[in-house]
Write an enzyme that holds these catalytic residues in place. Structure first.
Site, PDB file in Angstrom:
ATOM      1  N   HIS A 118     -26.006   3.262 -28.643  1.00  0.00           N
ATOM      2  CA  HIS A 118     -26.249   4.216 -29.729  1.00  0.00           C
ATOM      3  C   HIS A 118     -27.442   3.823 -30.589  1.00  0.00           C
ATOM      4  O   HIS A 118     -27.817   4.578 -31.498  1.00  0.00           O
ATOM      5  CB  HIS A 118     -25.010   4.341 -30.626  1.00  0.00           C
ATOM      6  CG  HIS A 118     -23.791   4.838 -29.910  1.00  0.00           C
ATOM      7  ND1 HIS A 118     -23.803   5.944 -29.103  1.00  0.00           N
ATOM      8  CD2 HIS A 118     -22.515   4.358 -29.873  1.00  0.00           C
ATOM      9  CE1 HIS A 118     -22.588   6.136 -28.601  1.00  0.00           C
ATOM     10  NE2 HIS A 118     -21.790   5.185 -29.052  1.00  0.00           N
ATOM     11  N   ASP A 155     -19.484   4.237 -20.549  1.00  0.00           N
ATOM     12  CA  ASP A 155     -18.769   4.236 -21.825  1.00  0.00           C
ATOM     13  C   ASP A 155     -18.304   5.669 -22.090  1.00  0.00           C
ATOM     14  O   ASP A 155     -18.930   6.628 -21.638  1.00  0.00           O
ATOM     15  CB  ASP A 155     -19.721   3.772 -22.925  1.00  0.00           C
ATOM     16  CG  ASP A 155     -19.048   3.536 -24.257  1.00  0.00           C
ATOM     17  OD1 ASP A 155     -18.794   2.371 -24.590  1.00  0.00           O
ATOM     18  OD2 ASP A 155     -18.790   4.521 -24.975  1.00  0.00           O
ATOM     19  N   HIS A 157     -18.482   7.297 -24.740  1.00  0.00           N
ATOM     20  CA  HIS A 157     -19.392   7.967 -25.666  1.00  0.00           C
ATOM     21  C   HIS A 157     -20.785   8.059 -25.042  1.00  0.00           C
ATOM     22  O   HIS A 157     -21.233   7.119 -24.396  1.00  0.00           O
ATOM     23  CB  HIS A 157     -19.461   7.203 -26.995  1.00  0.00           C
ATOM     24  CG  HIS A 157     -18.122   6.985 -27.620  1.00  0.00           C
ATOM     25  ND1 HIS A 157     -17.517   5.747 -27.668  1.00  0.00           N
ATOM     26  CD2 HIS A 157     -17.262   7.862 -28.187  1.00  0.00           C
ATOM     27  CE1 HIS A 157     -16.340   5.861 -28.271  1.00  0.00           C
ATOM     28  NE2 HIS A 157     -16.157   7.128 -28.580  1.00  0.00           N
ATOM     29  N   ASP A 232     -13.297   2.127 -22.892  1.00  0.00           N
ATOM     30  CA  ASP A 232     -12.749   3.176 -23.755  1.00  0.00           C
ATOM     31  C   ASP A 232     -12.350   4.477 -23.066  1.00  0.00           C
ATOM     32  O   ASP A 232     -11.691   5.307 -23.706  1.00  0.00           O
ATOM     33  CB  ASP A 232     -13.666   3.453 -24.955  1.00  0.00           C
ATOM     34  CG  ASP A 232     -15.137   3.469 -24.614  1.00  0.00           C
ATOM     35  OD1 ASP A 232     -15.476   3.509 -23.421  1.00  0.00           O
ATOM     36  OD2 ASP A 232     -15.963   3.446 -25.553  1.00  0.00           O
TER      37      ASP A 232
END
Length: 305
Positions: A118, A155, A157, A232
């Site tokens: 990110h 991931d 995200h 995750d």
């Protein structure tokens, strides 16, 4: 198999903070007890030269000198401290070292943390300070002219910072499978984005991954793979909103490692996110990934586990 860590730098987080800082040391202890063939090494920090190939001078200076604004610290999700700055530098350095080892003949190497996808060129976000994969990719391209890099980001995200950094760069292919409605709520354009629904199960995920890897193969010839093996997507994750089982995630890992192995493409792995309601669940998911990684490292060394 070489593995690099920086878990000795523990951030002074407030009580109740949702970032599972303890998982990194727990994972290292588990690997050390189960896989004696894994050579655990303390990571060196990424240099200014390495960071500045990706991040702006103003941002690198702000992290180093504690000049991040309160708003910038809130976006990252960590308060600034000397340990935060050093850990971020070492986490990026760990992925640089893993990539270098993979390319030097190891075939498979890893960072016990990392996956800080990110982070943008000029800011951090979502528990990510420096973008370790971007820093490592640029470092390897500086050392090996013409190197072509594929980022397989699994991931839960989307890897928005990575997509932004490598936008319109024909030497890097970014692939992201992620929750369509999950963070970040403003997505960037990867070279290949595969948005998945809340509640996604093993079969749906693996079908999507198979097609994504096929498309990656059609569109890009990679010399190095970075694999972000997030825990995750697991059904026990507080933030993931997917329903993958332990077996489903192991199958995911085997597909990625097998894809790289069949093409003899060196692979550097980062562990990325994991926020299980029980921290032991996250550590177990990531340890399962390590079991797959070790098996493929044996193949690179002409051995069988």
């Amino acid at each position: 198999m070489k593995a690099f860590y920086a878990d000795q730098f523990v951030l002074p987080l407030p009580e109740g903070h949702r970032f599972p800082m303890a998982k990194y040391r727990l994972l290292r202890d588990l690997i050390a007890s189960h896989w004696p063939e894994v050579a655990l090494q303390q990571a060196l920090p990424a240099s200014d030269t390495e960071l500045l190939r990706v991040h702006t001078p103003t941002y690198v200076q702000a992290v180093a000198q504690g000049l991040l604004s309160p708003a910038a610290q809130r976006e990252i999700g960590f308060p600034w401290s000397p340990a935060m700055a050093e850990r971020a530098r070492r986490s990026a350095g760990a992925t640089v070292l893993a990539a270098r080892a993979a390319l030097a003949g190891e075939g498979v190497a890893a960072n016990l943390a990392g996956g800080t996808h990110h982070a943008y060129a000029d800011k951090g976000s979502g528990f990510c300070v420096f973008n370790d994969v971007a820093v490592a990719a640029r470092a390897m391209q500086a050392e090996r002219r013409g190197l072509r890099v594929a980022v397989i980001d699994l991931d839960v995200h989307q890897g928005n910072g990575t997509a932004s950094i490598f936008r319109n760069d024909p030497t890097v292919f970014t692939l992201s499978l992620h929750g369509e409605k999950n963070f970040p709520f403003r997505k960037e354009d990867s070279d290949l984005d595969v948005p998945l629904p809340d509640g996604c199960d093993d079969n749906t995920y693996l079908y999507a991954l198979d097609h994504a890897l096929d498309e990656l193969d059609r569109r890009f010839d990679a010399d190095l793979v970075f694999y972000l093996a997030g825990a995750d997507p697991h059904e026990g994750d507080r933030l993931g909103r997917m329903k993958l089982s332990f077996d489903g995630l192991e199958a995911r890992d085997r597909r990625v490692f097998d894809w790289a192995w069949q093409r003899r493409i060196p692979l550097a792995m980062s562990m990325a996110g994991g926020y299980g309601r029980d921290i032991a669940t996250t550590v177990q998911v990531q340890h399962n990934t390590w079991a797959v990684a070790v098996a493929y490292a044996h193949r690179w060394h002409n051995r069988r586990p």
